[in-house]
Scaffold this active site. Structure first.
Site, PDB file in Angstrom:
ATOM      1  N   HIS A 215      21.284  10.764  31.865  1.00  0.00           N
ATOM      2  CA  HIS A 215      21.069   9.527  32.246  1.00  0.00           C
ATOM      3  C   HIS A 215      22.275   8.505  31.834  1.00  0.00           C
ATOM      4  O   HIS A 215      22.394   7.667  32.524  1.00  0.00           O
ATOM      5  CB  HIS A 215      19.719   8.946  31.766  1.00  0.00           C
ATOM      6  CG  HIS A 215      18.528   9.883  31.940  1.00  0.00           C
ATOM      7  ND1 HIS A 215      18.319  10.377  33.060  1.00  0.00           N
ATOM      8  CD2 HIS A 215      17.404  10.192  31.156  1.00  0.00           C
ATOM      9  CE1 HIS A 215      17.295  11.246  33.028  1.00  0.00           C
ATOM     10  NE2 HIS A 215      16.847  11.041  31.967  1.00  0.00           N
TER      11      HIS A 215
ATOM     12  N   ASP B 243      18.382  13.050  38.841  1.00  0.00           N
ATOM     13  CA  ASP B 243      18.421  12.410  37.661  1.00  0.00           C
ATOM     14  C   ASP B 243      17.757  11.211  37.887  1.00  0.00           C
ATOM     15  O   ASP B 243      18.155  10.437  38.565  1.00  0.00           O
ATOM     16  CB  ASP B 243      20.186  12.059  37.298  1.00  0.00           C
ATOM     17  CG  ASP B 243      20.120  11.338  35.914  1.00  0.00           C
ATOM     18  OD1 ASP B 243      19.009  10.888  35.776  1.00  0.00           O
ATOM     19  OD2 ASP B 243      21.171  11.276  35.199  1.00  0.00           O
ATOM     20  N   HIS B 244      16.232  11.258  37.311  1.00  0.00           N
ATOM     21  CA  HIS B 244      15.362  10.312  37.997  1.00  0.00           C
ATOM     22  C   HIS B 244      16.032   8.635  37.674  1.00  0.00           C
ATOM     23  O   HIS B 244      15.481   7.875  38.298  1.00  0.00           O
ATOM     24  CB  HIS B 244      13.810  10.448  37.494  1.00  0.00           C
ATOM     25  CG  HIS B 244      13.873  10.230  36.360  1.00  0.00           C
ATOM     26  ND1 HIS B 244      13.793  11.018  35.106  1.00  0.00           N
ATOM     27  CD2 HIS B 244      13.239   8.940  35.398  1.00  0.00           C
ATOM     28  CE1 HIS B 244      13.739  10.660  34.017  1.00  0.00           C
ATOM     29  NE2 HIS B 244      13.297   9.487  34.154  1.00  0.00           N
TER      30      HIS B 244
HETATM   31  P1  NAP Z   1       5.853  22.256  32.460  1.00  0.00           P
HETATM   32  O1  NAP Z   1       4.898  21.355  32.150  1.00  0.00           O
HETATM   33  O2  NAP Z   1       6.311  23.364  31.352  1.00  0.00           O
HETATM   34  O3  NAP Z   1       5.592  23.191  33.837  1.00  0.00           O
HETATM   35  C1  NAP Z   1       6.103  24.169  34.201  1.00  0.00           C
HETATM   36  C2  NAP Z   1       5.440  24.619  35.533  1.00  0.00           C
HETATM   37  O4  NAP Z   1       6.115  25.720  35.845  1.00  0.00           O
HETATM   38  C3  NAP Z   1       3.893  24.925  35.400  1.00  0.00           C
HETATM   39  O5  NAP Z   1       3.270  24.586  36.646  1.00  0.00           O
HETATM   40  C4  NAP Z   1       4.058  26.439  35.083  1.00  0.00           C
HETATM   41  O6  NAP Z   1       2.818  27.152  35.432  1.00  0.00           O
HETATM   42  C5  NAP Z   1       5.162  26.763  35.993  1.00  0.00           C
HETATM   43  N1  NAP Z   1       5.673  28.392  35.820  1.00  0.00           N
HETATM   44  C6  NAP Z   1       6.133  28.523  34.333  1.00  0.00           C
HETATM   45  N2  NAP Z   1       6.371  29.960  34.402  1.00  0.00           N
HETATM   46  C7  NAP Z   1       6.028  30.390  35.741  1.00  0.00           C
HETATM   47  C8  NAP Z   1       5.942  31.645  36.232  1.00  0.00           C
HETATM   48  N3  NAP Z   1       6.483  32.804  35.887  1.00  0.00           N
HETATM   49  N4  NAP Z   1       5.544  31.755  37.572  1.00  0.00           N
HETATM   50  C9  NAP Z   1       4.928  30.674  38.064  1.00  0.00           C
HETATM   51  N5  NAP Z   1       4.875  29.382  37.481  1.00  0.00           N
HETATM   52  C10 NAP Z   1       5.216  29.243  36.403  1.00  0.00           C
HETATM   53  O7  NAP Z   1       7.297  21.536  32.738  1.00  0.00           O
HETATM   54  P2  NAP Z   1       7.586  19.986  33.305  1.00  0.00           P
HETATM   55  O8  NAP Z   1       7.519  19.340  32.100  1.00  0.00           O
HETATM   56  O9  NAP Z   1       6.522  19.809  34.445  1.00  0.00           O
HETATM   57  O10 NAP Z   1       8.909  20.046  33.884  1.00  0.00           O
HETATM   58  C11 NAP Z   1       9.293  20.805  34.975  1.00  0.00           C
HETATM   59  C12 NAP Z   1      10.591  20.688  35.249  1.00  0.00           C
HETATM   60  O11 NAP Z   1      11.088  19.310  35.333  1.00  0.00           O
HETATM   61  C13 NAP Z   1      11.654  20.993  34.049  1.00  0.00           C
HETATM   62  O12 NAP Z   1      12.791  21.771  34.747  1.00  0.00           O
HETATM   63  C14 NAP Z   1      11.968  19.913  33.180  1.00  0.00           C
HETATM   64  O13 NAP Z   1      13.109  20.366  32.423  1.00  0.00           O
HETATM   65  C15 NAP Z   1      12.125  18.972  33.958  1.00  0.00           C
HETATM   66  N6  NAP Z   1      11.722  17.524  33.696  1.00  0.00           N
HETATM   67  C16 NAP Z   1      10.808  17.399  33.188  1.00  0.00           C
HETATM   68  C17 NAP Z   1      10.197  15.739  32.791  1.00  0.00           C
HETATM   69  C18 NAP Z   1       8.976  15.571  32.378  1.00  0.00           C
HETATM   70  O14 NAP Z   1       8.693  14.205  32.228  1.00  0.00           O
HETATM   71  N7  NAP Z   1       8.098  16.392  32.037  1.00  0.00           N
HETATM   72  C19 NAP Z   1      11.258  14.888  32.919  1.00  0.00           C
HETATM   73  C20 NAP Z   1      12.617  15.442  33.539  1.00  0.00           C
HETATM   74  C21 NAP Z   1      12.878  16.735  33.760  1.00  0.00           C
HETATM   75  P3  NAP Z   1       1.544  27.527  34.453  1.00  0.00           P
HETATM   76  O15 NAP Z   1       0.692  26.267  34.388  1.00  0.00           O
HETATM   77  O16 NAP Z   1       0.911  28.683  34.970  1.00  0.00           O
HETATM   78  O17 NAP Z   1       2.500  27.638  33.199  1.00  0.00           O
END
Ligand code: NAP
Length: 534
Positions: free
Chosen positions: A288, A225-226
């Site tokens: 949060h 939980d950042h």
């Molecule tokens: P995202 O942009 O949707 O990235 C997801 C990643 O997973 C991408 O690298 C994607 O690769 C990969 N992926 C998806 N399906 C795959 C598969 N079948 N095999 C291999 N790789 C696969 O998500 P994100 O925003 O970075 O968030 C990541 C996590 O952090 C999530 O759980 C999210 O809820 C959490 N989070 C994110 C934030 C934020 O600010 N972004 C904040 C808090 C929490 P491809 O490029 O190939 O699709």
């Protein structure tokens, strides 16, 4: 997996890098003008290890994780031989991933770019192409890690960071089990890092936990939980427990109510797929804001180890009481078209990828109480929303009015209540609001503020939350990571509210750029209070 010529460092290079890293650490530490010369402590540095990052092409990796790794390296906090393995479905060589990391660092790192630091990190960068269901890719990963251990002396110590859509958590954890990567040989460690959301209700959180706990012991699971990695959030504990000033008045005898706000000015951007069906309450209140509430309301822990800290937070979460009438004590909204920063913006239902009849809350406000001797009868108002007036997260502890004012009514007409405001972001700091005499011949009293700003008091900018949390994962220091029990208690608070909302009509509209739906104001007005103007 072929690595291009000369990409893996020689042992001699590793040793040289180690020396350079140590020199940097000492240098940074020694040159800090704010360091008390009596302070002989050295910074915490992790031991040799590999960080395996799943989902390296994602938004979080690009904006936060890869830059945070560089910033740690720049501060001399990465161990000698530290290696980073990216896993993603791209046909990349190690150098391609290094280039992607370089670009993310250049764009988002907090600390200045230094060639020697980058070179050192770059030597440990590896890439493993693969899809989460592909067993062969995980077999390659296992071999790659073994090779890294041999060439870089990482000793079988691996942290697996799941920066991936939550639906893939079970698949990746299962693959780590199947390949034996989850199992630490004697003398080494294996850790798994899970990003929020930890489920979307109590049941799914328990199911997720059953999957991870079947493979990793609780002590090896790090839930991010950042917010807990933010300096200002940790400073709530310093403010409360390192001072004598506040604790005597930190209770129902003096505190009138507490407001915890997380306001965002942005809409959902490209996150429709994630956000719709989740909404503001599940997205940020469950984690949060309830964590902030727990830190504000908890008793002092016997120490700051994970067990003591988590136990005190759990007690608070267990004592949280919902309003008797959820219709009056909670409210939710959905932004409609409006104005933001001088530009007209579309409403939630017009956003790309959002169904025209979506019921998702982009604003949520909840009135809670903490049923214990310290807080009985003191409301904690929590609100979170998108497309609000501006971006701000703060905790405001608002105090009772003075029991007697020896001034005329006119003199104190515009005097408000004392408040202590912890600004989590932006402008990190603390403000105390109190009454002061207005200069002049009359005894007019009105509110003024006394301000502490991090940026002014400490010359170094605060580390990003992800720097702190990544370092804690590598060191194996768990206090800033919520325990499964905290996650479950938070869902126990939110589930009845979500169930109530699901059967009671639509979220109320509010124009983008405003401060939420009228029902949120009405909720406080019924208590004779108003939301703070931010
Ligand atoms: P995202 O942009 O949707 O990235 C997801 C990643 O997973 C991408 O690298 C994607 O690769 C990969 N992926 C998806 N399906 C795959 C598969 N079948 N095999 C291999 N790789 C696969 O998500 P994100 O925003 O970075 O968030 C990541 C996590 O952090 C999530 O759980 C999210 O809820 C959490 N989070 C994110 C934030 C934020 O600010 N972004 C904040 C808090 C929490 P491809 O490029 O190939 O699709």
């Amino acid at each position: 997996m072929a690595r291009k010529e000369g990409a893996i460092s020689e042992e001699a290079n590793v040793a040289a890098a180690a020396v350079a890293a140590t020199a940097t650490t000492a240098e940074v530490f020694e040159n800090n003008p704010l360091r008390d010369p009596r302070d002989k402590r050295l910074p915490r540095v992790a031991g040799p290890c590999v960080l395996v990052l799943f989902g390296v092409t994602g938004d979080l990796a690009k904006r936060k994780l890869l830059p945070a790794i560089y910033d740690l390296g720049n501060r001399g906090l990465l161990p000698p031989g530290f290696s980073l393995v990216g896993f993603a479905r791209r046909d990349w060589a190690h150098e391609d991933f290094a280039q992607v990391t370089y670009e993310a660092v250049k764009q988002y790192a907090r600390t200045p770019f230094r060639d020697e630091v980058w070179k050192q990190i770059c030597e440990g960068i590896h890439f493993c192409p693969g899809e989460f269901h592909d067993e062969g890719a995980f077999d390659v990963l296992a071999m790659m890690l073994k090779e890294i251990d041999e060439t870089r002396g990482t000793g079988g110590n691996y942290a697996f960071y799941l920066s991936v859509p939550p639906k893939f958590f079970p698949t990746v954890v299962e693959q780590l089990k199947r390949t034996g990567l989850a199992q630490a040989p004697d003398g080494s460690w294996r850790r798994v890092v899970i990003e929020k959301p930890f489920g979307h209700d109590l049941k799914s959180a328990q199911e997720l936990n059953a999957i991870t706990s079947a493979v990793f012991p609780e002590s090896s699971v790090f839930r991010i939980d950042h917010y807990l990695g933010k300096e200002t959030v940790q400073n709530i504990l310093a403010l409360r427990f390192a001072n004598t000033l506040y604790e005597p008045i930190w209770n129902r005898g003096y505190v009138d109510h507490v407001q915890i706000t997380m306001a965002e000015d942005i809409g959902i951007g490209s996150r429709a797929g994630y956000y719709d069906g989740i909404g503001a309450a599940r997205d940020v209140i469950q984690n949060h804001l309830l964590q902030l509430l727990a830190l504000v309301a908890m008793e002092d822990p016997t120490s700051f180890d994970a067990h003591s800290l988590r136990r005190e937070k759990e007690k608070v979460l267990k004592a949280v009481r919902l309003p008797d009438d959820l219709g009056l004590g909670t409210t939710r909204g959905q932004y409609t078209a409006g104005w933001q920063g001088g530009e007209s913006v579309i409403g939630y239902l017009e956003e790309q990828g959002i169904p025209a009849d979506s019921m998702t809350d982009t604003y949520a406000a909840i009135r809670l109480e903490v049923a214990n001797r310290r807080w009985a009868g003191v409301p904690f108002y929590l609100r979170a929303g998108k497309r609000l007036g501006r971006r701000v997260t703060e905790v405001a502890v608002v105090f009772e009015r003075a029991p007697h004012l020896p001034f005329s009514k006119d003199d104190t007409e515009i005097l408000g209540q004392n408040a202590l405001v912890i600004r989590v972001q932006p402008d990190e700091g603390i403000t105390v609001r109190f009454g002061s005499k207005v200069p002049g011949t009359a005894m007019e009293v009105r509110d003024v503020s006394m301000d502490f700003a991090y940026g002014e008091s400490f010359m170094e900018s605060s580390p990003e939350a992800y720097e702190r949390l990544l370092l804690d994962v590598l060191i194996g220091d768990p206090p800033l990571f919520p325990h499964q029990r905290e996650v479950e208690l938070s869902w126990e608070i939110l589930d009845p509210i979500e169930e109530y909302w699901a059967t009671h009509g639509r979220p109320e509209g509010y124009p983008a750029g405003t401060w939420g739906p009228p029902s949120a104001d009405a909720m406080l007005a019924r208590d004779g209070r108003v939301w703070r103007r931010l």
